[in-house]
Design an enzyme around this catalytic site. Structure first.
Site, PDB file in Angstrom:
ATOM      1  N   ASP A 471     112.280  70.075 -41.134  1.00  0.00           N
ATOM      2  CA  ASP A 471     113.189  68.960 -40.883  1.00  0.00           C
ATOM      3  C   ASP A 471     114.348  68.958 -41.890  1.00  0.00           C
ATOM      4  OD1 ASP A 471     114.103  66.692 -39.567  1.00  0.00           O
ATOM      5  OD2 ASP A 471     112.171  65.663 -39.667  1.00  0.00           O
ATOM      6  N   ASP A 541     115.162  62.954 -31.698  1.00  0.00           N
ATOM      7  CA  ASP A 541     114.050  62.088 -32.071  1.00  0.00           C
ATOM      8  C   ASP A 541     113.674  61.130 -30.950  1.00  0.00           C
ATOM      9  OD1 ASP A 541     113.627  63.124 -34.577  1.00  0.00           O
ATOM     10  OD2 ASP A 541     114.842  61.635 -35.620  1.00  0.00           O
TER      11      ASP A 541
END
Length: 743
Positions: A471, A541
């Site tokens: 990430d 997301d």
């Protein structure tokens, strides 16, 4: 050989069965661009394509001559590809042809991601050397044509052979000059949760651009643009794509000049990426991939999909089926212990999962997002037996194990920051902007890269970890690298990306069996540069099935389905609060790498059985989904946006899957048709529906149908559907087509 050199006219013609790309050396040594499009005959001189009668004058004045490597200060007043400042302060650069070399295959770009070949016969490359006589600056313009793809790749290497340093103020990857402005510009724009939404508008005089100066390619724009004719559709008409294999600050723009000619350029952002080339040194710029299609935007997409999944992705996972995974994040967030994770993994195994992923919260003292980034040691409060014991317990269930990391970041509340505050990006003594309770580690500093390889490598060596979600959760502010001298600070952003690529290269070489997935708060760094190291990306997301239709639709303009992480999550959705049917969530997520972002223990018996059936259905078809040709049929960005549809067709055209989605229910809809594409017109197909149901929609379509009629008339939609199980909002059905073999 698909690169022809005509010495008499000093013309280079790159060609295959589908496209031609033509360059010409003019009298003064300027390298002109003649053509990019459908294949032209070889053995001909195309100098007349310049369209101008007074060539002597144009050899003195470059504006508006189409050029391969335009510079500033020599008569071309359009946006340049390369600009410099010499040691004496002058900025004029007059590059003239010196020589060229044609070789089979495709060279690797040191330190940068690039497409490649498995065999030298797949492509041919010409490197044209141009030299500025006054400064001895040499440029090697590298152009590759693939033998069986409508693809040109372009990059350049700038070499300083003079005695004094040269500053590069602009160093783009590709410029494409076109002779008319009858084009539309298509770009992918958005924001967190709304990534890769297509924006399409006709060209007008002036300059239109898209860029990122955030340190990453960003949620807001993607390093891609397409030009297409006003009449071009998904399936027909001329279209050109420009895609940049880079994950940092970029610029892509199109200029229409007063003569109505067009110049497109793409490369590193010249405002935030500048470079000093000392005597004897060089700079290699990132690679750009140009695609031409006469099969509409779908043809551009198909070329990118095949190239990127076959000749950009590397390693063991290029050709392996991607596992169905369960991710712990939305199921438990930071609140777990070892037994909780094993219980979740057991439930996921019973549903058919192949991989269990522990997301954020397993390291340091990580109970929320305020601490411990940078401290990559196991939190023994949650995992008292350590990571190896947890991995072993998950493996004993028959599942592979995956883990989340965010190596480029550091929390102020961490041992790493306490010990090395100088490793965080920012100017010493000045405040640093804190975003998401974290700073960015300075990847331009080799010490940081060495540290991260050591600690992340130790984690991956400690247990059989099969998957890593990497990430990157904030943008770069206060760009300053403490390890760089003052006169190199303009190089910080590019050196940062070179550090990231270096770390990825080291880890993927040490752990070739690990499947890496890139993430940047979703799609904040979803670009081809990342695909070279991480074969798939978490593209957003947002997991809501309605929003995901738009995100996956736009992403598919460039990126293959096999590169898209697509998960089914719990409802109400954690980002939008929307409640959608479980099968609708799956019908969207099927067209990607299927995963589940929920706590499988929380599913009731009926939901668990549906998930079990979904996973089994998907596994039988994922090879088709990931390897077939993708067609966009109905855009959720057009009309009222209430419907979307797409399909994937096997290369043999014997199987196809069609996804159809309707957001809001319509009372008493009229009859509708969904015309398909890419089928064999002479074949007959058996049509079945998922989920199975004895309703009006199934009865209208579950027949044997000809490929020709399915493409010319189509599937039957909506007629009497209001009487079926499709009553209600947020509905989806998948049509499966299987070729009927004559008995």
């Amino acid at each position: 050989m698909p690169i022809e050199w005509r010495a008499e006219g000093r013309q280079l013609h790159l060609h295959n069965e589908r496209i031609s790309y033509v360059m010409k050396v003019l009298d003064r040594g300027t390298l002109a661009h003649l053509y990019f499009g459908s294949r032209l005959a070889t053995g001909r001189d195309y100098g007349h394509f310049l369209r101008h009668s007074n060539m002597a004058r144009l050899n003195e004045v470059l504006d508006p001559l189409p050029l391969e490597l335009p510079t500033a200060g020599s008569g071309d007043f359009r946006v340049p590809m390369l600009t410099v400042r010499h040691a004496d302060g002058s900025t004029v650069l007059d590059l003239a042809y010196r020589e060229h070399e044609i070789t089979p295959g495709k060279p690797h770009l040191d330190g940068l991601p690039s497409t490649y070949v498995d065999d030298g016969a797949e492509a041919d490359t010409v490197e044209v050397c141009l030299v500025d006589g006054n400064s001895s600056l040499r440029v090697r313009l590298i152009t590759t044509i693939y033998a069986d793809r409508p693809v040109i790749t372009r990059s350049m290497r700038v070499i300083n052979e003079g005695p004094s340093e040269v500053k590069l103020n602009t160093a783009m990857s590709a410029v494409l000059d076109l002779p008319d402005r009858e084009w539309h510009l298509l770009q992918l724009a958005g924001e967190w949760g709304r990534e890769t939404h297509p924006v399409d508008a006709p060209l007008v005089r002036g300059t239109r651009g898209l860029r990122s100066q955030r340190g990453s390619s960003g949620h807001q724009q993607n390093p891609f643009l397409a030009l297409h004719r006003p009449s071009t559709t998904e399936a027909t008409g001329e279209a050109i794509g420009l895609s940049l294999l880079y994950s940092g600050n970029f610029l892509a723009e199109v200029e229409v000049d007063s003569a109505d000619t067009v110049r497109a350029r793409i490369g590193m952002d010249p405002e935030t990426v500048r470079w000093r080339v000392a005597a004897g040194m060089d700079l290699q710029v990132p690679e750009a991939v140009l695609v031409w299609s006469d099969e509409g935007l779908g043809g551009v997409s198909d070329a990118y999909h095949r190239l990127y999944r076959q000749r950009l992705v590397t390693g063991a996972w290029r050709d392996k089926p991607r596992p169905v995974l369960f991710n712990s994040w939305e199921g438990v967030y930071f609140d777990f212990d070892e037994d909780t994770l094993v219980e979740m993994a057991t439930a996921a195994r019973d549903l058919g999962a192949e991989l269990f992923v522990v997301d954020d919260g397993w390291f340091g003292q990580r109970d929320d997002d305020t601490s411990s980034l940078g401290d990559w040691t196991v939190d023994l409060r949650k995992l008292p037996s350590g990571l190896p014991d947890l991995v072993e317990r998950v493996n004993d269930l028959g599942l592979d194990f995956g883990i989340w990391i965010e190596p480029e970041m550091v929390n102020p509340r961490s041992r790493l920051f306490e010990n090395h505050p100088e490793w965080a990006v920012g100017y010493p003594g000045r405040p640093r902007t804190e975003i998401r309770n974290q700073f960015v580690l300075d990847m331009s500093n080799p010490e940081v890269v060495d540290y991260l390889e050591r600690v992340i490598g130790s984690i991956l060596s400690s247990a059989p970890i099969a998957y890593v979600k990497w990430d990157y959760n904030r943008v770069i502010t206060e760009p300053y690298g403490a390890s760089l001298p003052a006169d190199r600070q303009n190089e910080f952003f590019h050196r940062y990306m070179l550090g990231v690529y270096d770390l990825y290269s080291r880890l993927t070489e040490r752990f070739p069996e690990v499947l890496f997935e890139s993430c940047a708060s979703g799609g904040g760094r979803n670009d081809p540069g990342m695909l070279a190291f991480a074969p798939q990306a978490w593209i957003s997301d947002v997991t809501d099935a309605v929003d995901r239709q738009r995100i996956q639709y736009g992403t598919s303009l460039v990126y293959p389905l096999v590169a898209m992480g697509a998960h089914v999550s719990a409802v109400p959705n954690h980002q939008t609060g929307r409640v959608t049917p479980l099968d609708t969530r799956a019908a969207v997520a099927f067209f990607g790498n299927l995963g589940y972002e929920l706590d499988p223990r929380a599913l009731d018996e009926a939901a668990a059985e549906r998930v079990r059936e979904q996973i089994a259905w998907y596994k039988q078809r994922r090879e088709l989904i990931h390897g077939g040709r993708f067609h966009r049929l109905l855009s959720p960005f057009e009309g009222d946006g209430n419907e979307a549809a797409w399909m994937v067709v096997a290369d043999e055209r014997d199987r196809a899957l069609v996804g159809w989605y309707r957001t809001l229910s319509v009372p008493l809809p009229g009859p509708g048709l969904l015309r398909l594409r890419g089928l064999d017109p002479d074949a007959r197909y058996r049509v079945t529906l998922w989920p199975a149901a004895d309703d009006a929609l199934a009865r209208a379509n579950e027949l044997e149908r000809g490929g020709d009629e399915l493409m010319r008339q189509g599937l039957f939609l909506d007629d009497e559907a209001w009487q079926s199980q499709l009553r209600g909002d947020f509905q989806a059905r998948i049509f499966e087509l299987t070729r009927v073999v004559p008995s």
